[in-house]
Write a protein that holds these residues in place. Sequence first.
Motif, short mmCIF file in Angstrom:
data_model
loop_
_atom_site.label_atom_id
_atom_site.label_comp_id
_atom_site.label_asym_id
_atom_site.label_seq_id
_atom_site.Cartn_x
_atom_site.Cartn_y
_atom_site.Cartn_z
N THR A 1 0.85 -1.19 0.00
CA THR A 1 0.00 0.00 0.00
C THR A 1 0.88 1.24 0.00
OG1 THR A 1 -0.16 0.17 2.41
CG2 THR A 1 -1.83 -1.16 1.30
N ALA A 2 0.35 2.32 -0.57
CA ALA A 2 0.96 3.65 -0.52
C ALA A 2 -0.15 4.58 -0.05
CB ALA A 2 1.48 4.06 -1.89
N GLU A 3 -0.05 5.01 1.19
CA GLU A 3 -1.16 5.72 1.82
C GLU A 3 -0.77 7.09 2.32
OE1 GLU A 3 -3.53 3.11 4.48
OE2 GLU A 3 -1.98 1.62 4.08
N SER A 4 -1.72 8.00 2.23
CA SER A 4 -1.55 9.32 2.80
C SER A 4 -2.68 9.59 3.80
CB SER A 4 -1.52 10.38 1.70
OG SER A 4 -1.23 11.65 2.25
N CYS A 5 -3.86 9.89 3.33
CA CYS A 5 -4.96 10.30 4.21
C CYS A 5 -5.39 9.22 5.20
CB CYS A 5 -6.16 10.77 3.39
SG CYS A 5 -6.85 9.51 2.30
N GLY B 1 -2.09 -14.73 9.18
CA GLY B 1 -1.55 -15.34 7.97
C GLY B 1 -1.27 -14.35 6.85
N SER B 2 -1.49 -13.05 7.10
CA SER B 2 -1.29 -12.06 6.04
C SER B 2 0.17 -11.95 5.60
CB SER B 2 -1.81 -10.69 6.47
OG SER B 2 -1.17 -10.25 7.65
N SER B 3 1.09 -12.46 6.40
CA SER B 3 2.50 -12.41 5.98
C SER B 3 2.73 -13.23 4.71
CB SER B 3 3.42 -12.91 7.10
OG SER B 3 3.09 -14.24 7.44
N ALA B 4 1.80 -14.10 4.37
CA ALA B 4 1.92 -14.89 3.14
C ALA B 4 1.60 -14.05 1.90
CB ALA B 4 0.98 -16.09 3.20
N TRP B 5 0.88 -12.93 2.06
CA TRP B 5 0.47 -12.16 0.89
C TRP B 5 0.66 -10.65 1.03
CZ3 TRP B 5 -3.51 -8.95 2.29
CH2 TRP B 5 -4.30 -9.35 3.36
N PHE B 6 0.95 -10.15 2.22
CA PHE B 6 1.16 -8.70 2.40
C PHE B 6 2.66 -8.42 2.50
CE2 PHE B 6 1.44 -4.60 4.45
CZ PHE B 6 0.52 -3.87 3.72
N ASP B 7 3.16 -7.52 1.66
CA ASP B 7 4.59 -7.23 1.60
C ASP B 7 4.99 -6.04 2.45
OD1 ASP B 7 7.26 -7.74 0.42
OD2 ASP B 7 6.94 -5.81 -0.56
N ARG B 8 4.38 -4.88 2.21
CA ARG B 8 4.80 -3.67 2.91
C ARG B 8 3.82 -2.53 2.69
NH1 ARG B 8 10.33 -2.79 -0.12
NH2 ARG B 8 10.15 -5.03 -0.13
N ALA B 9 4.06 -1.45 3.47
CA ALA B 9 3.23 -0.25 3.36
C ALA B 9 4.11 0.99 3.39
CB ALA B 9 2.23 -0.19 4.52
N TYR B 10 3.72 1.95 2.62
CA TYR B 10 4.35 3.27 2.64
C TYR B 10 3.31 4.25 3.15
CZ TYR B 10 7.73 1.04 -0.44
OH TYR B 10 8.66 0.19 -0.98
N VAL B 11 3.59 4.90 4.27
CA VAL B 11 2.73 5.95 4.77
C VAL B 11 3.46 7.25 4.48
CG1 VAL B 11 1.52 6.92 6.76
CG2 VAL B 11 1.76 4.44 6.53
N THR B 12 2.99 7.94 3.46
CA THR B 12 3.67 9.13 2.97
C THR B 12 2.74 10.32 3.11
OG1 THR B 12 2.97 8.56 0.73
CG2 THR B 12 5.16 7.83 1.40
N TYR B 13 2.73 10.88 4.29
CA TYR B 13 1.80 11.95 4.61
C TYR B 13 2.24 13.30 4.04
CZ TYR B 13 -2.27 13.10 7.49
OH TYR B 13 -3.51 13.45 7.92
N SER B 14 3.53 13.55 4.04
CA SER B 14 4.05 14.84 3.58
C SER B 14 4.50 14.77 2.12
CB SER B 14 5.24 15.27 4.44
OG SER B 14 6.35 14.41 4.20
N TYR B 15 4.64 15.94 1.51
CA TYR B 15 5.20 16.00 0.15
C TYR B 15 6.57 15.34 0.13
CZ TYR B 15 1.91 19.44 -1.92
OH TYR B 15 0.82 20.07 -2.45
N ARG B 16 7.40 15.69 1.11
CA ARG B 16 8.78 15.17 1.15
C ARG B 16 8.79 13.64 1.22
NH1 ARG B 16 13.97 17.67 3.05
NH2 ARG B 16 15.28 15.88 3.54
N ALA B 17 7.91 13.07 2.03
CA ALA B 17 7.84 11.61 2.14
C ALA B 17 7.43 10.99 0.81
CB ALA B 17 6.87 11.19 3.24
N VAL C 1 -2.10 -0.62 -3.96
CA VAL C 1 -3.17 0.38 -3.95
C VAL C 1 -2.62 1.63 -3.28
CG1 VAL C 1 -4.22 -0.44 -1.78
CG2 VAL C 1 -5.58 0.91 -3.40
N SER C 2 -2.95 2.79 -3.86
CA SER C 2 -2.58 4.06 -3.25
C SER C 2 -3.84 4.86 -2.96
CB SER C 2 -1.65 4.86 -4.17
OG SER C 2 -2.33 5.27 -5.34
N ALA C 3 -3.75 5.70 -1.93
CA ALA C 3 -4.86 6.58 -1.57
C ALA C 3 -4.30 7.90 -1.06
CB ALA C 3 -5.73 5.93 -0.50
#
Length: 167
Positions: A28-32, A46-62, A102-104
Motif C-alpha cells: 500500500t501507498a497511503e496518505s490520508c 496469515g497475512s504475511s503470506a500475501w502482504f509485503d509492505r506499506a508506505y505511509v507518505t503523509y508529507s510532500y517530502r515523504a 493500492v494508493s490513496a
Amino acid sequence: MAEFENRVNALLLQIADLLTARNWRMATAESCTGGWIAKCCTDVAGSSAWFDRAYVTYSYRAKEQMLGVSHDDLVKHGAVSEVIARQMALGAKQHSNAAIVVSATGIAGPGGGMPGKPVGLVHFGWCIGDRPVACDAAVFSGDRNAVRQQTVMHALEGIISRMSKPG
C-alpha cells in the motif's frame, strides 16, 4: 465499528484468496489513511503470506523520497490528485516485491478542503500485475473517521474488482 471491521474482514479474505492463488504479494501507498489499509491487512492472521509492505507518505517530502513522486507535480497538482495517486502506486510497486499495489491520497477533514477539492475527496491508484495503473476518485461524506473508513473499503473493493477482471 464492528460492522466496518466485519465488512473489511470479508473483503480481506477474498483478497487473501486471490493473492495466494497467484502467489502474489500486496503493498500500500497511503496518505490520508495513515496506514489504515495496511493495518487492516496485517490484522488478518496469515497475512504475511500475501502482504509485503506499506508506505505511509503523509508529507510532500515523504512522497518524493519514499515513492519517487515528482516535486513539480506535487506543486502543480497538489497531493490530492490523480497524477499523484498514480505516481504513489507506481513508486510503491517499483520499490517492493508486490504484484498488487493500492494508493490513496485525499482530504479526510474536517479542514483542508478548497474549491474543486472538497473535504472527503480521495484519489486512488491500483497497480494490478503488469496492467497499466487504474485510477479513480470518490468524495466520501461524514467525519474524518468515516472518510477514512470509506477510503479503506473503496481501496479493498477496487483490488477485488480489478483482480477479478481478466487481463
